[in-house]
Design a protein around this motif. Structure first.
Motif, PDB file in Angstrom:
ATOM      1  N   VAL A 177     -15.187   7.275  38.518  1.00 19.49           N
ATOM      2  CA  VAL A 177     -16.185   8.031  37.954  1.00 19.49           C
ATOM      3  C   VAL A 177     -16.452   9.514  38.813  1.00 19.49           C
ATOM      4  O   VAL A 177     -16.524  10.466  38.444  1.00 19.49           O
ATOM      5  CB  VAL A 177     -17.479   7.497  37.890  1.00 19.49           C
TER       6      VAL A 177
ATOM      7  N   LYS B 297     -13.564  11.943  38.482  1.00 26.95           N
ATOM      8  CA  LYS B 297     -13.596  12.785  37.337  1.00 26.95           C
ATOM      9  C   LYS B 297     -14.790  13.538  37.301  1.00 26.95           C
ATOM     10  O   LYS B 297     -14.700  14.765  36.594  1.00 26.95           O
ATOM     11  CB  LYS B 297     -13.576  11.793  36.047  1.00 26.95           C
ATOM     12  N   ARG B 298     -15.885  13.161  38.002  1.00 28.43           N
ATOM     13  CA  ARG B 298     -17.208  13.920  37.685  1.00 28.43           C
ATOM     14  C   ARG B 298     -17.290  15.056  38.702  1.00 28.43           C
ATOM     15  O   ARG B 298     -17.714  16.223  38.490  1.00 28.43           O
ATOM     16  CB  ARG B 298     -18.305  13.102  37.859  1.00 28.43           C
TER      17      ARG B 298
ATOM     18  N   HIS C   8     -27.106   3.494  29.986  1.00 31.93           N
ATOM     19  CA  HIS C   8     -27.331   4.685  29.483  1.00 31.93           C
ATOM     20  C   HIS C   8     -26.097   4.935  28.484  1.00 31.93           C
ATOM     21  O   HIS C   8     -26.404   5.698  27.445  1.00 31.93           O
ATOM     22  CB  HIS C   8     -27.448   5.579  30.412  1.00 31.93           C
ATOM     23  N   ALA C   9     -24.941   5.000  28.962  1.00 32.69           N
ATOM     24  CA  ALA C   9     -23.724   5.441  28.315  1.00 32.69           C
ATOM     25  C   ALA C   9     -23.731   4.686  27.046  1.00 32.69           C
ATOM     26  O   ALA C   9     -23.322   5.241  25.932  1.00 32.69           O
ATOM     27  CB  ALA C   9     -22.467   5.544  29.324  1.00 32.69           C
TER      28      ALA C   9
ATOM     29  N   ASN D 170     -26.210   5.678  24.437  1.00 27.34           N
ATOM     30  CA  ASN D 170     -25.742   6.886  23.846  1.00 27.34           C
ATOM     31  C   ASN D 170     -24.478   6.715  22.829  1.00 27.34           C
ATOM     32  O   ASN D 170     -24.487   7.276  21.708  1.00 27.34           O
ATOM     33  CB  ASN D 170     -25.032   7.861  24.992  1.00 27.34           C
TER      34      ASN D 170
ATOM     35  N   VAL E 174     -15.481   7.617  28.870  1.00 18.91           N
ATOM     36  CA  VAL E 174     -16.340   7.976  27.791  1.00 18.91           C
ATOM     37  C   VAL E 174     -16.963   9.278  28.354  1.00 18.91           C
ATOM     38  O   VAL E 174     -17.056   9.144  29.350  1.00 18.91           O
ATOM     39  CB  VAL E 174     -17.278   6.829  27.251  1.00 18.91           C
TER      40      VAL E 174
ATOM     41  N   CYS F 126     -20.134  10.343  28.646  1.00 18.27           N
ATOM     42  CA  CYS F 126     -21.180  10.010  29.285  1.00 18.27           C
ATOM     43  C   CYS F 126     -20.889   9.525  30.814  1.00 18.27           C
ATOM     44  O   CYS F 126     -21.758   9.859  31.619  1.00 18.27           O
ATOM     45  CB  CYS F 126     -22.155   8.972  28.797  1.00 18.27           C
ATOM     46  N   GLY F 127     -19.716   8.823  31.048  1.00 22.00           N
ATOM     47  CA  GLY F 127     -19.439   8.352  32.231  1.00 22.00           C
ATOM     48  C   GLY F 127     -19.026   9.195  33.244  1.00 22.00           C
ATOM     49  O   GLY F 127     -19.293   9.163  34.582  1.00 22.00           O
ATOM     50  N   VAL F 128     -18.724  10.471  32.807  1.00 25.48           N
ATOM     51  CA  VAL F 128     -18.212  11.672  33.728  1.00 25.48           C
ATOM     52  C   VAL F 128     -19.277  12.958  33.634  1.00 25.48           C
ATOM     53  O   VAL F 128     -19.063  13.873  34.130  1.00 25.48           O
ATOM     54  CB  VAL F 128     -16.709  11.974  33.515  1.00 25.48           C
ATOM     55  N   CYS F 129     -20.278  12.544  32.773  1.00 27.20           N
ATOM     56  CA  CYS F 129     -21.109  13.912  32.389  1.00 27.20           C
ATOM     57  C   CYS F 129     -22.028  14.227  33.572  1.00 27.20           C
ATOM     58  O   CYS F 129     -22.630  13.434  34.183  1.00 27.20           O
ATOM     59  CB  CYS F 129     -21.882  13.456  31.324  1.00 27.20           C
TER      60      CYS F 129
ATOM     61  N   ILE G 280     -25.929  13.962  32.827  1.00 27.00           N
ATOM     62  CA  ILE G 280     -26.325  12.543  32.379  1.00 27.00           C
ATOM     63  C   ILE G 280     -27.681  12.264  32.960  1.00 27.00           C
ATOM     64  O   ILE G 280     -28.610  11.520  32.183  1.00 27.00           O
ATOM     65  CB  ILE G 280     -25.488  11.305  33.146  1.00 27.00           C
TER      66      ILE G 280
END
Lengths: 527, 234
Positions: A378, A381-382, A465-466, A469, B203, B205-208, B211
């Motif tokens: 995470v 990627k984020r 949360h994901a 969603n 997905v 959301c996982g990397v948003c 969030i």
């Protein structure tokens, strides 16, 4: 303490499965904690009948457990029993995993077993009679159901600990005195670590559980009991006595079939999923050989596991492991040297502890590495590769490090490191401390740290949360195309067919993503 | 990468104007490897020289190869002046891995790649082994110190391309003392240096990055989310 999105996700699951009314009662219990029926009525502003029905549904479906506590009322009558209801958050989460549970069963048992458990998952809890009636109602010609074979199926599942007797309906929860506290927690199998306080949910679940022998038992032995009584009888003619005893035992047996209630044992399925998760992780890190060895070790030792979150497997010798490995088709071609080499590889990664020629799986280590990789993915990627290295440095070091030290060690530009660190801190991935040094000039240093306990909770909340969603988006997409989906196939031409193809792909992607994300939730919440 | 040896501090200077001499003396007399910030230098001059004279003198001294400008990596706007005979301290220049105030990313990439190559070749390698192997390969014109190799190897561990293990003295660790730290290539997990995409990261959301602002019925929500729309654009 439930996180905000943990609560929202659970409420959403209940809404989808049982409607708004039941969800309202569930949400009340999730947010307020255990309550009496009166208090649920007060907070939800629903009628007594509505609250009662909602609670019945939630109890039937194993999402709520009732319990009593003694309330000293101050009068001469003595203490009063007081019924409260506590929500079983874990069991609500399990509701989205039923397909995974049934897949496990289909790999180990026949179709009748799968159907029996399907019924238990659908209805929450059933007696043997109800299981039989259900099987009978969907009986196909040439495939008749009889009670004896159904009972045998039930015995198989109960012996394998995939089905259990339902717990006590209203166990008495004794208050824990202050002196007793840590000592009691020490023996508790549901407390994660010694000294970690049990939640009310955990205490109630433990209090409600039947004794192990009772929990996994099915009444079966009618004929042999009849035989015993016959030997002891002198005065009555054998035929009459036998008829009398069979009738008596039949009545008991029938009474049990109608009164003893069974349900799916979620613990059994979660334990199996945990094993499977560990095997997959080892396969991804090493190879099939190592995965086969781990699988064999699990096969040989799983019955000795007392709880889901077992830290280590029972130690095994190399020869025992090898004997188990060659039992399976996948492991048949492995030599002893190959097994030994795989154990060395597993040992290097600390997945298996080797001491005095015996080997034991370190579940905690495998799960810890899997969790680290999930979070690192995470972060990468984020926030990017530089953030990935910074996060890994802080995660491995486990202590506070200063900004310059971080940028030097990770080869991140001095001007970029503070920005990345600040962003990670703002999003809850790092802790930050300021250090002011007074000397000739006052200098301020910023120190950074990964706190696993806090971060893991935050990560899990993001996953909930994901999950919420994804579920909302599925509903939104399907709702948008509701009319199209109801259209007969022959009316779907041209652009309509294209839209239909799209919605099919969307549904497959979203639903498979929900299952994949649930694997991550299992990793952080249940394993 | 520049690796000039430190010359002696009595280097002769060419004939200088009075202003140039003044400025040169201030620069040289300061902490030799730290240099002096231009503005601080102006303050230390005993006489108040106009800016244009100072600038002209600095330029002249640079042209005569008596002083040099070094970028302060903590603040690129702050240029430090120092005598040419000195190597800038790590505090100013950032050390071996910095060039003109920025990380020499190309050089770092090359060294990382060499370290990884040697580790893969040796299968199991200690720091000394990697260092010797690189030296023998002749990949670099200058020798890298053991500390430099160690810094780079640690960074490659953080990239998850290699892992740190301890020798058990047997099997592939034969000839390596028990307990000695070694490095091995990560066989699968971090294939190609990219971490494996986790379940959460697969997905949107996982990397948003948004969030924390996303709510079920908010302005940013799963129903209005542009990342979802793009992801579901079949």
């Amino acid at each position: 303490m439930l996180t905000e999105y943990g609560t929202k996700h659970a409420v959403h699951v209940i809404t989808n499965h049982f409607g708004d009314l039941v969800a309202k009662v569930c949400e009340c219990l999730l947010r307020k904690g255990p309550l009496t029926r009166q208090n649920v009525k007060r907070y939800t502003e629903l009628s007594d009948e509505q609250v009662k029905n909602a609670l019945l549904v939630l109890i039937q479906q194993n999402c709520v457990q009732a319990f009593t506590t003694e309330q000293p009322d101050g009068f001469a009558d003595g203490p009063k029993a007081n019924t409260q209801y506590v929500v079983l958050f874990d069991n609500i989460l399990h509701r989205v995993r039923f397909a995974k549970f049934l897949t496990i069963l289909s790999q180990e048992f026949d179709q009748q077993c799968v159907e029996l458990v399907q019924g238990l998952l659908e209805h929450g809890r059933l007696t043997l009679k109800q299981m039989f009636d259900r099987a009978k109602s969907s009986e196909k010609e040439g495939n008749l159901v009889d009670l004896d074979s159904l009972r045998e199926t039930l015995v198989k599942l109960v012996t394998a600990h995939y089905v259990e007797r339902c717990p006590a309906s209203e166990p008495l929860l004794m208050p824990i005195s202050e002196e007793e506290g840590p000592a009691r927690k020490k023996g508790s199998k549901s407390a994660k670590k010694i000294g970690e306080p049990e939640t009310i949910e955990q205490q109630v679940v433990e209090a409600a559980l039947p004794m192990e022998a009772m929990r996994f038992s099915v009444v079966t032995n009618v004929e042999s009991d009849v035989g015993e009584k016959e030997k002891n009888s002198n005065n009555v003619t054998p035929g009459e006595k036998r008829k009398h005893d069979v009738l008596e035992l039949d009545e008991c047996g029938v009474a049990d079939e109608q009164s003893v209630v069974y349900r799916a044992n979620f613990e059994g399925f979660i334990r199996r999923l945990r094993h499977k998760g560990c095997i997959d992780h080892v396969r991804a890190h090493l190879d099939d050989g190592a995965a086969n060895v781990l699988s064999a070790m699990l096969q040989a030792t799983s019955s000795a596991e007392k709880k889901v979150k077992t830290k280590n497997s029972v130690p095994l010798s190399l020869s025992s492991i090898y004997e188990e490995v060659i039992k399976s088709e996948a492991g048949r071609n492995m030599t002893l040297d190959h097994v030994r080499a795989s154990l060395v590889q597993l040992g290097e990664l600390s997945f298996v502890d080797a001491s005095s020629d015996s080997y034991s799986i370190d579940f905690e280590k495998i799960i810890e590495i899997a969790q680290n990789e999930e979070v690192e993915s995470v972060v990468s990627k984020r926030y990017g590769r530089d953030a990935y290295r910074i996060f890994r440095l802080l995660s491995k070091s486990g202590r506070l490090l200063e900004t310059d030290k971080i940028s030097d060690t990770t080869f991140v530009e001095k001007k970029d490191a503070p920005k990345i660190l600040y962003k990670l801190w703002k999003d809850g991935y790092l802790l930050m401390e300021k250090l002011v040094v007074t000397g000739a000039r006052q200098s301020q240093f910023l120190l950074w740290k990964v706190n696993r306990q806090i971060l893991w909770k935050h990560v899990l909340d993001e996953m909930f949360h994901a999950a919420l969603n994804l579920s909302l988006r599925v509903s939104y997409e399907l709702d948008r195309e509701k009319e199209l989906l109801n259209l007969p196939a022959d009316k779907r031409t041209g652009p309509l067919q294209d839209r239909y193809n799209r919605i099919r792909k969307v549904r497959i992607l979203l639903e498979s993503s929900q299952m994949k994300l649930d694997d991550a939730i299992l990793l952080f919440h249940d394993f | 990468m520049s690796k000039r040896k430190r010359p002696d501090s009595n280097a002769p200077s060419d004939s200088l104007t009075d202003h140039e001499r003044l400025i040169y003396d201030v620069i040289r007399s300061n902490k030799q490897d730290m240099g002096i910030w231009t503005r601080d230098m102006k303050r230390e001059l005993k006489v108040n020289l106009p800016d244009n004279i100072v600038t002209k003198s600095i330029k002249s001294l640079q042209n005569k190869s008596l002083i040099k400008e070094v970028v302060n990596i903590h603040n690129k706007g702050k240029k430090h002046l120092m005598a040419v005979e000195f190597e800038p301290s790590k505090d100013i220049s950032g050390g071996a891995w910095y060039s003109e105030g920025s990380l020499d990313t190309e050089f770092i990439k090359v060294v990382k790649s060499q370290c990884l190559k040697q580790i893969i070749k040796l299968k199991v390698a200690t720091l000394e082994g990697i260092s010797d192997s690189i030296k023998r390969s002749g990949a670099f014109k200058v020798d890298l110190t053991k500390q430099q190799i160690e810094e780079i190897v640690r960074a490659v561990v953080l990239d998850n391309q290699i892992m740190e293990v301890k020798s058990n003295g047997s099997g592939e660790f034969t000839n390596i003392p028990v307990g000695k730290v070694c490095y091995k290539n990560v066989s699968k997990g971090g294939g190609g240096g990219e971490p494996k995409t986790g379940s959460s990261a697969s997905v949107p959301c996982g990397v948003c990055p948004q969030i924390n602002f996303c709510t079920p019925d908010g302005v940013i929500s799963p129903k209005t989310c542009v990342y979802y729309t793009k992801w579901l654009d079949f």
